[in-house]
Design an enzyme around this catalytic site. Sequence first.
Site: not given
Length: 268
Positions: A208-211, A206, A175
Amino acid sequence: MTIAPVLTIAGSDSSGGAGVQADLKTMTMLGCFGMSAITALTAQNTLGVQGICPVPAEFLKQQIAAVCEDIPPAAVKVGMVYDTPQILAIAEAVAQYQLPHVVVDPVMVATSGDPLLKQQAQQALTEQLFPLAELLTPNLPEAEQLTGTSITSPPQMEQAARQLSETYHTAVLLKGGHSMGSCNDLLYAAGTATWFSGQRTDAPNTHGTGCTLSSAIASFLAQGASLEESVRRGKAYISGAIAAGLSLGHGHGPIAHNYAILKKDHIT
Ligand SMILES: Nc1ncnc2c1ncn2[C@@H]1O[C@H](COP(=O)(O)OP(=O)(O)OP(=O)(O)O)[C@@H](O)[C@H]1O
Ligand SMILES: Cc1ncc(CO)c(N)n1
């Protein structure tokens, strides 16, 4: 009616923007039935992580067994794991229940910079869990830590994603959210690199964007989409949720998981 059930194995975020809460919101919004096995409670908000209360590995296993013996998930997302016994319990469960479409988000630090994985557990994560994944979704700092290289350009992203994919025999979505320019993500799968481009939203929100992205991909896989299609649609969802411009809290605020229904008067 049927809805694809998806399991998240992850930590709880009391502020609701990351972890299990982000995962369940995402799965619901994307038409799946979300279920959870919680690895740790965190006392957390948009400013940082104030406390971590890990769940004993045995009880984590019990949660996964309770879910899998009754409602077998069509896909699984693994997020924050805390220590080696938890990682071994998850690896055992993946094998025992032959869990399909396992997406592993190698969560090491929160957006705030606070560590979420015990340092001694990194080896267990890479050796026990990574090889069981259909997809790994590291961010740039995680990929740098995992490969021991510095990643500052698209060719270096391709090199790192290939290295991780070949080492762990799994597809890798590297990412680009932590890069300076555009938010372009790179999928390396079966020897092929595919870029998914994204416009950077210039805001600090941003958390929690990866979760959210890994749960979105697991949701589309559960519904039968191919890996590439799941990543494309997951990227579209996360980009929309960030661009919606939610502003909550005093630090890195959460994103609008329900942006697609916010403007609709759909329940009267
Ligand atoms: N400011 C932004 N604007 C648009 N897209 C972004 C932005 N920041 C991150 N993204 C996208 O969000 C997704 C998650 O990437 P990111 O690198 O932020 O993950 P992460 O660091 O694991 O997230 P987390 O905050 O949950 O730890 C990727 O598709 C990335 O390109
Ligand atoms: C519980 C939890 N999982 C993952 C992250 C990474 O965003 C976080 N901040 N908190």
